[in-house]
Design a protein around this motif. Structure first.
Motif, short mmCIF file in Angstrom:
data_model
loop_
_atom_site.label_atom_id
_atom_site.label_comp_id
_atom_site.label_asym_id
_atom_site.label_seq_id
_atom_site.Cartn_x
_atom_site.Cartn_y
_atom_site.Cartn_z
N CYS A 9 33.55 46.72 37.97
CA CYS A 9 34.58 46.34 38.94
C CYS A 9 34.30 44.94 39.50
N TYR A 10 33.04 44.64 39.85
CA TYR A 10 32.66 43.33 40.36
C TYR A 10 32.87 42.26 39.29
N ALA A 11 32.55 42.54 38.06
CA ALA A 11 32.73 41.59 36.97
C ALA A 11 34.22 41.27 36.77
N ASP A 12 35.06 42.31 36.83
CA ASP A 12 36.50 42.09 36.69
C ASP A 12 37.04 41.24 37.84
N ALA A 14 35.33 39.09 39.66
CA ALA A 14 34.82 37.72 39.51
C ALA A 14 35.62 36.97 38.45
N ARG A 15 35.93 37.63 37.35
CA ARG A 15 36.72 37.01 36.29
C ARG A 15 38.11 36.62 36.81
N LEU A 16 38.72 37.50 37.58
CA LEU A 16 40.04 37.23 38.15
C LEU A 16 39.99 36.02 39.09
N TYR A 17 38.97 35.94 39.95
CA TYR A 17 38.84 34.82 40.87
C TYR A 17 38.61 33.51 40.11
N CYS A 18 37.85 33.56 39.04
CA CYS A 18 37.63 32.35 38.23
C CYS A 18 38.92 31.87 37.59
N ILE A 19 39.72 32.79 37.10
CA ILE A 19 41.00 32.43 36.48
C ILE A 19 41.93 31.81 37.52
#
Length: 101
Positions: A9-12, A14-19
């Motif tokens: 969940c944290y990885a998803d 983080a990926r969303l925030y980076c995008i």
């Protein structure tokens, strides 16, 4: 098992925030003045000079052209007969390339 799910969940997230961050950078870059950015990154290039410029010690037409963003100094200053004969105190006309038609 729940620890594994929270890591995913944290990885998803983080990926969303980076995008989102990358999309914002691209959008902001498309709305900025590129000439302003070039001057900010390299303050020696294209500094605005007054229309009337007085040559200082050690300057050449090439260094003045780079400093002021005017590649046509010689053409605009018919009183300069020899481009190698530039001396301190010489008055020249400057027209930055962005002002030309």
């Amino acid at each position: 098992m729940s620890s594994s799910k929270s890591q995913v969940c944290y990885a998803d997230a983080a990926r969303l925030y980076c995008i989102i961050f990358l999309v914002l950078i691209v959008l902001l870059g498309s709305f900025t003045n590129n000439e302003y950015l070039i001057k900010k990154m390299n303050p020696e290039v294209g500094n605005a000079c007054d229309e009337i410029y007085v040559v200082e010690e050690g300057e050449t037409l090439h260094t003045i052209s780079d400093k002021c963003g005017d590649p046509f100094i010689l053409e605009e200053n018919p009183h300069i007969h020899d481009p190698d004969d530039v001396f301190p105190g010489l008055v020249i006309k400057i027209t930055p390339s962005g002002v030309r038609n």
